[in-house]
Write a protein that holds these residues in place. Structure first.
Motif, PDB file in Angstrom:
ATOM      1  N   UNK A 289       0.802  -1.213   0.000  1.00 66.34           N
ATOM      2  CA  UNK A 289       0.000   0.000   0.000  1.00 66.34           C
ATOM      3  C   UNK A 289       0.843   1.274   0.000  1.00 66.34           C
ATOM      4  N   UNK A 290       2.174   1.149   0.015  1.00 65.23           N
ATOM      5  CA  UNK A 290       3.039   2.331   0.053  1.00 65.23           C
ATOM      6  C   UNK A 290       3.178   2.937  -1.339  1.00 65.23           C
ATOM      7  N   UNK A 291       2.815   4.210  -1.472  1.00 63.30           N
ATOM      8  CA  UNK A 291       2.865   4.912  -2.746  1.00 63.30           C
ATOM      9  C   UNK A 291       4.112   5.792  -2.858  1.00 63.30           C
ATOM     10  N   UNK A 292       4.406   6.583  -1.820  1.00 64.93           N
ATOM     11  CA  UNK A 292       5.554   7.491  -1.815  1.00 64.93           C
ATOM     12  C   UNK A 292       6.124   7.544  -0.408  1.00 64.93           C
ATOM     13  N   UNK A 293       7.460   7.668  -0.324  1.00 69.16           N
ATOM     14  CA  UNK A 293       8.142   7.799   0.966  1.00 69.16           C
ATOM     15  C   UNK A 293       8.924   9.110   0.965  1.00 69.16           C
ATOM     16  N   UNK A 294       8.731   9.914   2.022  1.00 69.09           N
ATOM     17  CA  UNK A 294       9.461  11.170   2.188  1.00 69.09           C
ATOM     18  C   UNK A 294      10.342  11.081   3.433  1.00 69.09           C
TER      19      UNK A 294
END
Length: 299
Positions: free
Chosen positions: A51-56
């Motif tokens: 479910x991870x789309x983007x990591x900052x």
């Protein structure tokens, strides 16, 4: 033992996982897929979650944007535990931090718009995924670039979307006197790694909330049809002119559609003509309803 604090953000799709110390000191990092995570073993590990789309990565926190297949309350504790276990076992958050002063080659050019008070500064790179309008310097918490631009005394309003910055000026000066100065400033700001938009800090304004999927799903069928027409047929043309159009409401009794105009479209002398002869006629034709009326609200 690393303690992870879970903090909500103004964007319901993004959650912050805060540390009790800084994890990044010289830059901010954004990873959109697992192929981009060479510099961050932790980000790579997180992308194994479906479910991870983007990591900052920034300062003392990791922010994660999720796909809509799950709700945060169902998975946030598991994610926090996984991050804590990874770090407590000696896993690396970042292998190398890129130098802050590394310049990114950027091209910026100016385009006129139908609104003589607005000029569009177009970049050859994506600068935001979320359109944002700033009426004054007090609204610029999410945009260091907008805050700096308001330091110019002739800047009245700012609209930022995808790959451009639309600037509305006061009438005290002419564009030929300030265009080069603004173009040079924007180019230098981006090349030197300045933050244009902090996606995690965008305020939950009514306009922004109305662009969320959850808002769309709760609307009536006609309103959903209107939004789809605006998004597919109207918004691209409006964006090319340095502006934006957002659905506000539909009154089925009066057959009245209200839209919000932003950027170059807000206060544009030709906007009334465009609404009546363009948008209104298109909605009448596509919805098969000759009684549809369109009313504009300047954003």
């Amino acid at each position: 033992m690393q303690i992870i604090a879970i903090k909500p953000t103004n964007n319901p799709s993004i959650l912050k996982f805060e540390f009790d110390e800084f994890i990044v000191r010289t830059d901010n990092f954004e990873f959109k897929n697992i192929d981009e995570t060479q510099a961050s073993p932790l980000a790579k590990q997180l992308f194994f979650l479906p479910f991870v789309k983007t990591v900052y990565l920034s300062g003392n926190f990791i922010a994660i944007e999720k796909f809509s297949i799950v709700e945060w309350e169902d998975v946030q504790n598991e994610v926090a535990e996984q991050i804590g276990d990874f770090i407590n076992k000696g896993g690396e958050i970042l292998i190398v931090e890129e130098p802050k002063n590394k310049k990114i080659p950027v091209t910026v050019y100016a385009e006129t718009t139908p609104n003589p008070a607005v000029l569009k500064f177009v970049c050859n790179t994506l600068i935001t995924k979320t359109p944002v309008e700033f009426k004054n310097i007090e609204e610029t918490a999410a945009s260091p670039l907008a805050k700096e631009l308001f330091m110019f005394p002739f800047v009245k309003e700012i609209f930022i979307d995808e790959n451009y910055v639309s600037i509305t000026k006061f009438a005290v000066t002419e564009w030929e006197e300030i265009t080069f100065e603004l173009r040079t400033f924007i180019k230098g700001f981006i090349e030197n790694g300045g933050t244009i938009i902090d996606e995690t800090a965008i305020l939950e304004t009514a306009n922004h909330l109305k662009q969320q999927e959850s808002y769309f799903e709760n609307l009536d069928v006609t309103s959903q049809q209107i939004i789809n027409i605006i998004e597919e047929y109207i918004k691209p043309a409006v964006q090319s002119d340095g502006g934006n159009i957002v659905f506000d409401s539909y009154d089925p009794t009066e057959k009245r559609v209200k839209v919000i105009l932003q950027g170059a479209c807000s206060g544009c002398p030709s906007s009334t003509f465009t609404l009546k002869n363009g948008i209104e006629n298109m909605l009448k034709d596509m919805l098969k309803d000759p009684n549809i009326k369109v009313e504009a609200i300047n954003g």
